[in-house]
Design a protein around this motif. Structure first.
Motif, PDB file in Angstrom:
ATOM      1  N   PRO A 242       0.808  -1.229   0.000  1.00 32.56           N
ATOM      2  CA  PRO A 242       0.000   0.000   0.000  1.00 32.56           C
ATOM      3  C   PRO A 242       0.836   1.271   0.000  1.00 32.56           C
ATOM      4  N   ASP A 243       2.010   1.233   0.656  1.00 35.03           N
ATOM      5  CA  ASP A 243       2.844   2.435   0.709  1.00 35.03           C
ATOM      6  C   ASP A 243       3.867   2.494  -0.413  1.00 35.03           C
TER       7      ASP A 243
ATOM      8  N   ASP B 244       2.855   6.322  -0.193  1.00 32.97           N
ATOM      9  CA  ASP B 244       1.496   6.205  -0.702  1.00 32.97           C
ATOM     10  C   ASP B 244       0.642   5.492   0.349  1.00 32.97           C
ATOM     11  N   SER B 245      -0.652   5.511   0.152  1.00 30.70           N
ATOM     12  CA  SER B 245      -1.567   4.758   1.012  1.00 30.70           C
ATOM     13  C   SER B 245      -2.949   4.802   0.391  1.00 30.70           C
TER      14      SER B 245
ATOM     15  N   CYS C 268      -6.799   5.489   0.528  1.00 28.55           N
ATOM     16  CA  CYS C 268      -7.563   6.401   1.361  1.00 28.55           C
ATOM     17  C   CYS C 268      -8.911   6.669   0.699  1.00 28.55           C
TER      18      CYS C 268
ATOM     19  N   ARG D 260      -6.009   7.103  -3.521  1.00 26.04           N
ATOM     20  CA  ARG D 260      -4.663   6.910  -2.986  1.00 26.04           C
ATOM     21  C   ARG D 260      -4.088   8.279  -2.655  1.00 26.04           C
TER      22      ARG D 260
ATOM     23  N   PRO E 287      -5.868   3.800   6.986  1.00 32.56           N
ATOM     24  CA  PRO E 287      -4.540   3.408   6.504  1.00 32.56           C
ATOM     25  C   PRO E 287      -3.511   4.534   6.449  1.00 32.56           C
ATOM     26  N   PRO E 288      -3.858   5.753   5.977  1.00 33.19           N
ATOM     27  CA  PRO E 288      -2.835   6.805   5.965  1.00 33.19           C
ATOM     28  C   PRO E 288      -2.272   7.102   7.350  1.00 33.19           C
TER      29      PRO E 288
ATOM     30  N   HIS F 111       0.305   4.415   8.069  1.00 32.86           N
ATOM     31  CA  HIS F 111       1.552   4.500   7.308  1.00 32.86           C
ATOM     32  C   HIS F 111       2.402   5.700   7.710  1.00 32.86           C
TER      33      HIS F 111
END
Length: 516
Positions: A96-97, A413-414, A416, A426, A469-470, A473
């Motif tokens: 994801p990142d 990145d993540s 979102c 993203r 998620p953001p 990360h």
């Protein structure tokens, strides 16, 4: 009166990346190149993950993914005996990142073709057959003189014109380093009959000689390469198809493989050079004009692409009067240490793979190559060369507190939910474009968006992100503010809206510096 705001000398990957950056920011520019025609040579054939992220921002990453490949097993022979098939990118998957975790193999001419197409979409072009012969500069402009007699007046000039840079020479920038007068590397593009077209090959021999063939995706050609040392067969000969065939047979014992249709033949000296400065007044250098690397890993071309990405947004702000001239000094302070590190990495890679010293050949044959069969080891190698770990933590443009992602780090990145549309998105979608991005984790700081709009206008976008998620990360709790630079690096991490405003004011208010 200037003709353009920026003159770019050199239409390779570095110059094209810079041109695309300036074009989408509305900066007037010209790109000139001394070559009368676009080349069709493989040269630097690998796009590293961080460069793919640059191309994502420029809107062309899918073109690179479609044209190239990351699936290329390497078959290794020792004394003409097959010993291993290495899958260097096995076990490396998107996260994801990190959406682009692996090298993409693609001949350099195709890289340039994709970037030229993007530049055309943005309204620019490369002017061929124009050679810079001299330049002079004043406090207000640079005047470039061409071999045609034309003079181009520009606010700034950037030399992206390779290791023999005319810009660097005319600007009086020293280029110290090591150049081997005895050891050479023969390189060329050839078609091959007699080998399966599903991998690349390297043959090592007991006399420490080697030869390699790397398939070039999307073409019928392979990149041929080998080292030639004093006293060896072929030393002193000009590269030719006949020489390539003769040395290939001698080093591999394969008389059933035929090389033909050599569209490129070249001889490279082993060179490690780094310019003592990247700026002389209104003149800058980037890419091979600033640093020349051994060929291992394609790191030289990728470093140049990222030089341009770093310099582009700073030049655009400077020529628009939206940032101080001294912002441009941070280009050298951030990028020169990166080139210095890459020189060490690529030099060590060349030594490990091609050194004739008994200790190094023992380490290569008995330790390095066996270890490279391990997915964990190859994953570590890919991670080290990906350039995703390049950091600017010591830069004056990196301000604020510590955290999982610190100021000066690449902004990951993540996935979102888009703060405006509510659709799945993203962070890279939010970052894409010529602007700063402020991520507000949790509640909005009252009045901050309005203050930033008054200060920067379209130069900044502000997004509120709910827990998800953001936050994971970035290691960001409720109330954390993360300001991301236009080139995808964290500028500020704080909980204070005033700190973000002060940072952006400082960029535009720093006094002008003087340069020799």
């Amino acid at each position: 009166m200037t003709d353009v705001e920026v003159l770019i000398v050199g239409g390779g990957p570095t110059g094209l990346t810079l041109a695309c950056e300036l074009a989408r920011r509305g900066v007037t520019f010209r790109v000139i190149d001394k070559s009368p025609e676009f080349h069709r040579q493989s040269r630097g054939k690998g796009i590293q993950p961080r460069s793919l992220e640059v191309f994502d921002d420029l809107g062309v990453v899918q073109d690179f993914l479609d044209a190239g490949t990351s699936e290329m097993p390497a078959r290794i022979y020792m004394d003409r005996r097959f010993i291993a098939e290495l899958h260097l990118l096995a076990g490396v998957h998107a996260r994801p990142d990190v959406p682009y975790p692996t090298l993409v193999l693609l001949p350099q001419w195709r890289t340039e073709e994709i970037l030229r197409a993007r530049l055309t979409e943005l309204g620019g072009q490369v002017e061929r057959g124009l050679c810079l012969t001299d330049l002079k500069q004043s406090d207000g402009e640079v005047v470039a003189r061409l071999a045609t007699g034309e003079e181009i007046h520009a606010s700034y000039l950037v030399g992206c014109d390779g290791g023999s840079s005319a810009v660097r020479e005319a600007a009086g920038i020293a280029f110290p380093g090591l150049v081997s007068e005895t050891e050479h590397y023969l390189l060329g593009d050839v078609e091959v009959d007699g080998l399966p077209r599903d991998g690349s090959y390297v043959w090592y021999a007991a006399d420490e000689s080697s030869v390699g063939l790397a398939l070039l995706p999307g073409t019928r050609s392979w990149q041929f390469g080998l080292t030639v040392r004093p006293g060896e067969e072929g030393a002193g000969e000009e590269p030719s198809l006949e020489l390539f065939q003769r040395l290939f047979e001698q080093r591999t014992g394969r008389t059933d493989v035929r090389l033909h249709n050599a569209t490129w033949r070249s001889r490279f000296s082993y060179k490690v050079r780094l310019a003592d400065r990247y700026r002389a007044g209104r003149v800058f250098i980037a890419g091979d004009a600033a640093h020349v690397h051994p060929i291992a890993g394609g790191l030289g071309m990728n470093t140049g692409i990222q030089d341009a990405y770093n310099l582009g947004w700073k030049l655009a702000l400077a020529v628009r009067g939206q940032a101080s001239d001294s912002l441009l000094d941070t280009y050298e302070r951030e990028r020169r240490p990166v080139a210095e590190s890459v020189l060490k990495t690529s030099g060590a890679s060349m030594t490990a793979l091609f050194s004739a010293k008994p200790l190094m050949t023992f380490l290569r044959d008995r330790i390095i190559l066996p270890l490279m069969r391990s997915p964990a080891v190859t994953k570590a190698i890919v991670g080290r060369t990906s350039q995703l770990n390049v950091k600017y933590r010591d830069s004056e443009l990196s301000v604020g507190g510590k955290g999982k992602v610190r100021p000066g780090d690449r902004a990951p990145d993540s996935p979102c939910r888009h703060p405006v549309t509510g659709e799945q998105s993203r962070l890279f979608d939010l970052f894409r474009g010529p602007h700063f991005t402020l991520l507000q984790f949790g509640a909005m700081v009252p009045g901050l968006a309005e203050r930033l709009d008054a200060l920067c206008g379209d130069g900044i976008r502000v997004y509120q992100l709910e827990p998800g998620p953001p936050s994971k990360h970035y290691g960001a709790g409720r109330g954390t503010l993360v300001l991301v630079r236009p080139d995808g690096y964290v500028a500020v991490r704080t909980r204070s809206g005033d700190a973000v405003v002060d940072y952006l004011k400082t960029i535009s208010a720093t006094p002008r510096a003087s340069h020799p």
